[in-house]
Write an enzyme that holds these catalytic residues in place. Structure first.
Site, mmCIF file in Angstrom:
data_model
loop_
_atom_site.group_PDB
_atom_site.id
_atom_site.type_symbol
_atom_site.label_atom_id
_atom_site.label_comp_id
_atom_site.label_asym_id
_atom_site.label_seq_id
_atom_site.Cartn_x
_atom_site.Cartn_y
_atom_site.Cartn_z
ATOM 1 C CG ASP A 148 6.178 -3.031 -11.289
ATOM 2 O OD1 ASP A 148 4.980 -3.156 -11.555
ATOM 3 O OD2 ASP A 148 6.808 -1.967 -11.420
ATOM 4 C CB CYS A 159 -6.492 4.791 5.829
ATOM 5 S SG CYS A 159 -5.293 4.273 4.581
ATOM 6 C CB CYS A 213 -3.920 13.482 -5.617
ATOM 7 S SG CYS A 213 -3.961 12.935 -7.339
ATOM 8 C CB CYS A 238 1.339 8.152 3.413
ATOM 9 S SG CYS A 238 0.722 6.755 4.395
ATOM 10 C CB CYS A 273 -5.507 9.790 7.431
ATOM 11 S SG CYS A 273 -4.149 10.651 6.599
ATOM 12 C CB CYS A 323 -2.912 9.963 0.043
ATOM 13 S SG CYS A 323 -4.439 9.071 0.407
ATOM 14 C CB CYS A 382 3.881 12.228 -9.187
ATOM 15 S SG CYS A 382 3.086 13.338 -7.988
#
Length: 322
Positions: free
Chosen positions: A141, A196, A206, A263, A199, A202, A256
């Site tokens: 990262d 997913c 947000c 999930c 669903c 998420c 956040c």
């Protein structure tokens, strides 16, 4: 060397890597062939976000795009991208007595260093095994590497509607580390199907609507971006003083986790490494007043080896006053 001996050598090296990864506590490890991503879906999605201006003020995402799409530009002769998942789940975000929240990934030591220290040992093992120095590069990262794309190609999981990598075996709360090497290894022979389904938890979670549609995010609207990456002058407040008492039922001051916590795949998370939660109790004890009264010297002493340094004390204070 005949084909049978070559395959045996690959498998022996790969088994050694897997054994080291398990001993070090990685939740999963996989390998993909190092090929250019040019023309791939990953490149198309990245360039679309770039063209729409969805990177906010994160200029580093606009640089070195050619290197992001071709591992050989990071390591000439690259043949393999080895991907590792390091779990950081510790039960949820840090919440202070007055409701200030800090993202779960930032509750411990700097994950870049923690993970890289282990990956460097694996890289040394590979170089010793193939008797070739400087035949590996390690990333976590902090470089132009499409880590999630490589994790998918290495068979470790799928990209969720919230744009995180989701592993059916290790859940959603994992850092991703990679080793790019010239060594040829056994590669994943299949990818994990998307899990997913219908669903949309998420997206519903947000509040800033940064997740404006499945698999699409405008980072400039994301609370993590606003509380960490956005420059100080972009903060949407003009207050510079603190008047106690202040109490918040729900306020993110660093990062956040809302879309991630929503999930259902969280139930598969592995226990996080202890290094990633060493500051949890300390942080829970800091109220808004504690942050406002803290000196830069004290902040650096307490959190100089922490992801919190990315934002800095001034930014955290601004987030409190927002």
């Amino acid at each position: 060397m005949n084909a049978e001996e070559t395959i045996s050598g690959k498998e022996k090296l790969w088994n050694g890597i897997l054994e080291m990864a398990q001993q070090m506590g990685f939740a999963a490890c996989g390998c993909a062939r190092a090929v250019p991503l040019s023309g791939s879906l990953e490149e198309q999605q990245y360039m679309q976000a770039h063209e729409k201006g969805h990177f906010g003020r994160m200029e580093y995402l606009r640089r070195n795009i050619d290197k992001r799409m071709d591992p050989a530009l990071l390591l000439p002769g690259a043949k393999s991208v080895i991907v590792f998942l390091a779990p950081f789940s510790g039960g949820g975000p840090c919440i202070s007595s007055d409701g200030l929240r800090i993202s779960e990934y930032a509750l411990g030591e700097d994950y870049h260093k923690v993970i890289k220290d282990k990956l460097f040992r694996i890289a040394s093992f590979i170089e010793d095994s193939i008797k070739t120095k400087k035949s590996c590069r390690v990333f976590t990262d902090s470089a132009p590497v499409m880590e999630r794309a490589w994790a998918v190609r290495a068979g470790l999981g799928f990209i969720g509607k919230n744009n995180f990598l989701i592993s059916p075996q290790a859940g959603i709360k994992n850092f991703i580390g990679t080793v790019i090497t010239v060594a040829e290894l056994p590669y994943a022979d299949k990818t994990v199907p998307n899990g997913c389904g219908q669903c949309s938890r998420c997206l519903d979670a947000c509040t800033g609507k940064a997740l404006y549609s499945p698999y699409s995010i405008n980072a400039s609207k994301c609370m993590s971006y606003k509380t960490i990456e956005a420059p100080l002058e972009d903060a949407d407040n003009e207050r510079t003083t603190y008047d106690p008492p202040v109490s918040y039922s729900y306020k993110w001051i660093f990062g956040c986790d809302d879309c991630m916590n929503a999930c259902p795949w969280n139930r598969f998370n592995k226990p996080g490494w202890k290094e990633f939660s060493v500051n949890c109790k300390v942080l829970e004890g800091f109220s808004a007043k504690g942050w406002m009264d803290m000196t830069e010297e004290d902040f650096n002493k307490k959190f100089g080896n922490s992801p919190l340094l990315r934002a800095g004390l001034k930014k955290i204070r601004q987030n409190i006053l927002r």
